[in-house]
Every structure is written in structure tokens, then in C-alpha cells.
Design a protein around this motif. Structure first.
Motif, short mmCIF file in Angstrom:
data_model
loop_
_atom_site.label_atom_id
_atom_site.label_comp_id
_atom_site.label_asym_id
_atom_site.label_seq_id
_atom_site.Cartn_x
_atom_site.Cartn_y
_atom_site.Cartn_z
N ILE A 146 -80.10 71.12 -12.85
CA ILE A 146 -79.02 70.44 -12.13
C ILE A 146 -78.47 71.32 -11.02
N ALA A 147 -78.60 72.63 -11.16
CA ALA A 147 -78.13 73.54 -10.10
C ALA A 147 -78.83 73.25 -8.77
N ASN A 148 -80.09 72.85 -8.84
CA ASN A 148 -80.82 72.52 -7.61
C ASN A 148 -80.73 71.03 -7.28
N ALA A 149 -80.74 70.19 -8.30
CA ALA A 149 -80.74 68.74 -8.05
C ALA A 149 -79.47 68.25 -7.38
N ALA A 150 -78.34 68.87 -7.68
CA ALA A 150 -77.05 68.42 -7.12
C ALA A 150 -76.59 69.28 -5.95
N SER A 151 -77.49 70.09 -5.40
CA SER A 151 -77.06 71.11 -4.44
C SER A 151 -76.99 70.67 -2.99
N PHE A 152 -77.17 69.35 -2.75
CA PHE A 152 -76.94 68.90 -1.37
C PHE A 152 -75.96 67.71 -1.34
N VAL A 153 -75.14 67.61 -2.38
CA VAL A 153 -74.07 66.60 -2.37
C VAL A 153 -73.04 66.92 -1.28
N LEU A 154 -72.66 68.21 -1.20
CA LEU A 154 -71.74 68.69 -0.17
C LEU A 154 -72.37 69.88 0.55
N PRO A 155 -71.90 70.22 1.74
CA PRO A 155 -72.42 71.40 2.42
C PRO A 155 -72.26 72.68 1.61
N ILE A 156 -71.17 72.77 0.80
CA ILE A 156 -70.91 73.99 0.04
C ILE A 156 -71.70 74.05 -1.26
N SER A 157 -72.41 72.98 -1.60
CA SER A 157 -73.09 72.94 -2.89
C SER A 157 -74.27 73.91 -2.98
N ASN A 158 -74.72 74.40 -1.85
CA ASN A 158 -75.80 75.38 -1.80
C ASN A 158 -75.65 76.20 -0.52
N PRO A 159 -75.52 77.53 -0.63
CA PRO A 159 -75.43 78.35 0.59
C PRO A 159 -76.61 78.15 1.54
N ALA A 160 -77.76 77.72 1.01
CA ALA A 160 -78.93 77.48 1.86
C ALA A 160 -78.66 76.36 2.87
N ASN A 161 -77.73 75.46 2.55
CA ASN A 161 -77.40 74.38 3.49
C ASN A 161 -76.89 74.95 4.81
N LEU A 162 -76.12 76.02 4.71
CA LEU A 162 -75.56 76.64 5.91
C LEU A 162 -76.65 77.34 6.70
N VAL A 163 -77.65 77.85 6.01
CA VAL A 163 -78.76 78.53 6.68
C VAL A 163 -79.58 77.54 7.50
N ILE A 164 -79.80 76.36 6.95
CA ILE A 164 -80.62 75.36 7.64
C ILE A 164 -79.94 74.84 8.91
N TYR A 165 -78.65 74.54 8.80
CA TYR A 165 -77.97 73.91 9.93
C TYR A 165 -77.27 74.90 10.87
N GLY A 166 -76.88 76.07 10.32
CA GLY A 166 -76.20 77.05 11.17
C GLY A 166 -74.95 76.47 11.79
N SER A 167 -74.82 76.61 13.10
CA SER A 167 -73.63 76.13 13.80
C SER A 167 -73.67 74.63 14.05
N GLN A 168 -74.78 73.96 13.69
CA GLN A 168 -74.93 72.53 13.93
C GLN A 168 -74.63 71.71 12.66
N MET A 169 -73.80 72.25 11.78
CA MET A 169 -73.49 71.58 10.52
C MET A 169 -72.83 70.22 10.77
N PRO A 170 -73.35 69.15 10.16
CA PRO A 170 -72.71 67.83 10.32
C PRO A 170 -71.29 67.84 9.73
N THR A 171 -70.43 66.95 10.24
CA THR A 171 -69.10 66.80 9.66
C THR A 171 -69.24 66.26 8.24
N LEU A 172 -68.20 66.41 7.43
CA LEU A 172 -68.27 65.98 6.03
C LEU A 172 -68.57 64.48 5.90
#
Length: 417
Positions: A146-172
Motif C-alpha cells: 500500500i505504501a506504493n499503491a497509494a503514493s500518487f493520491v496527493l503530491p506529498i504521498s511520495n517524494p518521487a512525485n516532486l522529482v518527476i514534476y520539479g517546478s512544474q507541479m500541477p495545482t492540487l
């Protein structure tokens, strides 16, 4: 032999060492050795190695904060208290306990990140299983998946989300519309697959005769600290801040309140934190820095652009499957760093970027070292005297991950905008 080939060979051996742990050496030994060898052989300048290490600063701070909170919660009895609550609500049913653990895993992952599920929830689940006189491992496996399965519900759910989008992070709001349906599918299919593969391992009935546990003042403060951390992460995400510093500060302040208030020495907490995770991550960042110097980013960006010109939809699906597989070969932290750099270099269409993110988050559920969260989960397991072999996890991952990944990618394509 070309220096680029040597870099790839060293990176491959180091990564294999992290995954397979030959001679039972810690994962950090292999990643650090590989990074050091690149520098010693002159294949990577010291300055570039230091740049790679510095790129991981936010991750180090995040992990230190989370590990501090987890260790405080463990020592102050918060996990034991939560365990008694979970077992009582299960009302003697092993299946109901499975569902409870899964739901709590979703909440922790969504609001505190998948790494927090590995670090914070795993000891609590172990305590709950022991309190219920149940075999802990089937319930502990829930934490990993579940740590991986639920890790893209929010941007903060996985630090890797910030790596992929960088400064182009979509709004919530955009994020929820884009990834909400895919997250629901991933979480639902992972639940069904886990129930299938664990059906013979879960007890029908569990113990209910457990002594009540009183939550200490320190445990209460640890719970507040974890709650405040979740709020800070949501705020940081909304403001576009990095997540490491708020997590680090929250962990430090929680420790100060608890230890100073009870006049305890900080040493027992410090010595029991799994510090080896930090050099492991640093070594991986250095290895990725060396791989980037071989020109792989530009080559991948050009290749993806070529296929995208033919069909964005099929390219997104193909990139998703490939990235998911690669995450299990080299871990999703370096894979995410490479994928994020490729997305930025190629200015790839949004559907491809979205598919890559889902794959970096969900794909690692195939192997036991596919993600940093799963490695942290392994470390937490060893502390409790539990072990999970790579083959056993792979046999489960083959059943659990592919349906969830394909279902999530399809939902992303149909409903993600």
C-alpha cells in the motif's frame, strides 16, 4: 573500453548489490562502494559527486525527520497503544484486521508519504499482529504494497512525485482530477490482489484478550508530532516548498518536547535510528549523476520524442510499462531521477509525464527493493526479527503489481484529462 561502458558496469554491479545483498552486506555498502569507485577511477569528478550528494539533501532531511518521529513513537509506546485499538476493532477477525491495516496504510501514505508508511506504520502493524497472537508477516506485507499503491493520491504521498514534476507541479485541484481515478483503481486492485495471494496466510480468528495499554504523555506528544507533520507537508505542497526541511524540523521539535519534558537523554533515540539509509540514498544519487554524464538523458529524451510524434497515447502507455520495469531493476529513486530529467530535457507531453509518475510510484511493487519505501520497510522488518526474501516478494509482486499498474494507466488515459 569506453569510460561510459565502465560507468554503466559499475552502476549495474552496485545496483545489483543493493537488490541482492551478497554476503548479507547492507544495501548502503554497495551503493557507496559503487559511487566511491567511480570517483577513485576518475570516471566522475569529485565536484560532480558532491553535486549528486547535494541533490539528495531534501530526501535526507525528510528521512531523518520521519525516522526520528517513528523512533520516538516506538519508544514512547504509541505503537503498542495503536495496536490494542486495532485488535479490538478487528473483533476477533483476521480478515477484518487485514482491512483495518490496509485502510490505515492508505491514510498514512496519502498524508505522510509512502516512506512514512514503511518507517512509522510497519512497527505499529507488527505490534498489532503480536497483540492478536497472529503471524505478523502477512499483515506487514500490506505496509509494503500500500505504501506504493497509494503514493500518487496527493503530491506529498511520495517524494518521487516532486522529482518527476520539479517546478512544474500541477495545482492540487488539477492533481486530484488527473490522478484521482487512477489512484482509486490502483488501491482497489492492489487490495483485491493482496487478499488473493494472502488468503491462506491470514487467520480466520485472532486473539481478543489483550490488556489495555495507557497512552503515555510522550506517546501523546509523538502522535501530535506526526499529525503536525502531516499538516506541514500539506501546507508545504500547496506552497510549492520542498518537503524535507518541514519534516526534519517537525521531528526535531517533537523530540525536544518529549525528551526535555521527561528529562530523557536523546542518545537512545539517536543510536536506534537506521542511519545507514542516508549513505544508501547518497550513493544512489552519485550513481545517477554519473549515468547522466554518459548522455543517457538526452538519448532517452530524443527516443521518447520520436515515439510521441507517432502517438502520444501509446507512447505514454509504453513509457509507463518500461519505467515500471526499470524501477525494479535499479530502484525507483535513481529511475525517478533519470525519468524526471528525461521529462524535463525532452519537454514531453503531459500524458507521458503523468504515466511516468504513476509507474515510478506503483511499478516498484514487483520487487522487494523496487522503491526506497520498500527498502525502508525491509530495514523496519529486520529490527523486528522478520525477513522477506526477494523470491517470495517477487512471486507476490507478479500477481499484485501488473493488474494495478495496467488498470491505473488505463484509468489515467480515460479519466485523467
Amino acid at each position: 573500453m569506453s569510460s561510459h561502458i565502465v560507468i554503466w558496469i559499475i552502476a549495474a554491479i552496485a545496483t545489483a548489490g543493493v537488490i541482492l545483498r551478497p554476503f548479507r552486506l547492507p544495501e548502503a555498502v554497495w551503493s557507496v562502494s559503487g559511487a566511491a569507485l567511480l570517483v577513485i577511477l576518475g570516471l566522475l569528478p569529485v565536484s560532480d559527486a558532491l553535486i549528486g550528494i547535494r541533490k539528495g539533501t531534501d530526501v535526507y532531511l525528510f528521512l531523518i525527520g520521519m525516522m526520528t518521529l517513528a523512533e520516538l513513537a516506538r519508544k514512547e509506546g504509541l505503537f503498542d497503544w495503536l495496536a490494542t485499538i486495532a485488535v479490538r476493532h478487528a473483533r476477533g477477525s483476521g480478515i477484518r484486521l487485514f482491512t483495518l491495516v490496509y485502510v490505515v496504510g492508505i491514510v498514512v501514505t496519502v498524508f505522510l508519504s509512502n516512506d512514512a508508511t514503511a518507517v512509522v506504520l510497519t512497527p505499529a502493524v507488527y505490534a498489532a499482529a503480536r497483540a492478536a497472537d497472529a503471524e505478523p508477516l502477512p499483515y506487514l506485507l500490506i505496509c509494503a504494497f500500500i505504501a506504493n499503491a497509494a503514493s500518487f493520491v496527493l503530491p506529498i504521498s511520495n517524494p518521487a512525485n516532486l522529482v518527476i514534476y520539479g517546478s512544474q507541479m500541477p495545482t492540487l485541484p488539477v492533481w486530484l482530477v488527473t490522478f484521482g481515478p487512477a489512484s482509486i483503481v490502483a488501491i482497489g486492485l492492489t487490495f483485491l490482489s493482496l487478499r488473493l495471494v494472502l488468503r491462506s496466510s491470514l487467520p480466520k480468528s485472532i486473539g481478543t484478550d489483550i490488556a489495555p495499554v495507557r497512552l503515555s504523555r510522550g506517546g501523546f506528544l509523538a502522535a501530535i508530532g506526526i499529525g503536525v507533520t502531516a499538516a506541514l507537508l500539506l501546507l508545504a505542497s500547496a506552497l510549492g516548498w520542498e518537503l524535507g526541511l518541514p519534516t526534519f524540523v517537525a521531528g526535531l521539535l517533537t523530540a525536544a518536547f518529549i525528551l526535555i519534558g521527561s528529562r530523557q537523554s536523546p542518545w537512545p533515540v539517536i543510536k536506534d535510528i537506521s542511519w545507514s539509509v542516508l549513505p544508501l540514498v547518497a550513493g544512489l544519487f552519485v550513481l545517477v549523476e554519473a549515468l547522466q554524464a554518459t548522455g543517457v538523458i538526452d538519448a532517452l529524451a530524443a527516443l521518447t520524442q520520436h515515439f510521441a510524434a507517432q502517438s502520444v497515447g501509446w507512447t505514454a502507455a509504453g513509457a509507463g510499462v518500461v519505467v515500471a520495469f526499470v524501477c525494479n531493476l535499479i530502484n525507483n529513486l535513481p529511475a525517478g531521477l533519470i525519468a524526471g530529467s528525461t521529462v524535463a530535457a525532452g519537454q514531453l507531453p503531459t500524458p507521458i509525464t503523468n504515466a511516468v509518475l504513476v509507474s515510478v510510484d506503483l511499478g516498484p511493487n514487483l520487487s522487494v527493493t523496487g522503491s526506497l519505501a520498500t527498502i525502508l520497510w525491509l530495514v523496519a522488518l529486520r529490527r523486528e526479527g522478520q525477513t522477506v526474501g526477494a523470491w517470495r516478494f517477487l512471486k507476490m509482486g507478479v500477481v499484485v503489481m501488473p493488474p494495478a499498474l495496467l488498470g491505473a494507466l488505463l484509468a489515467l488515459h480515460l479519466f485523467g484529462g
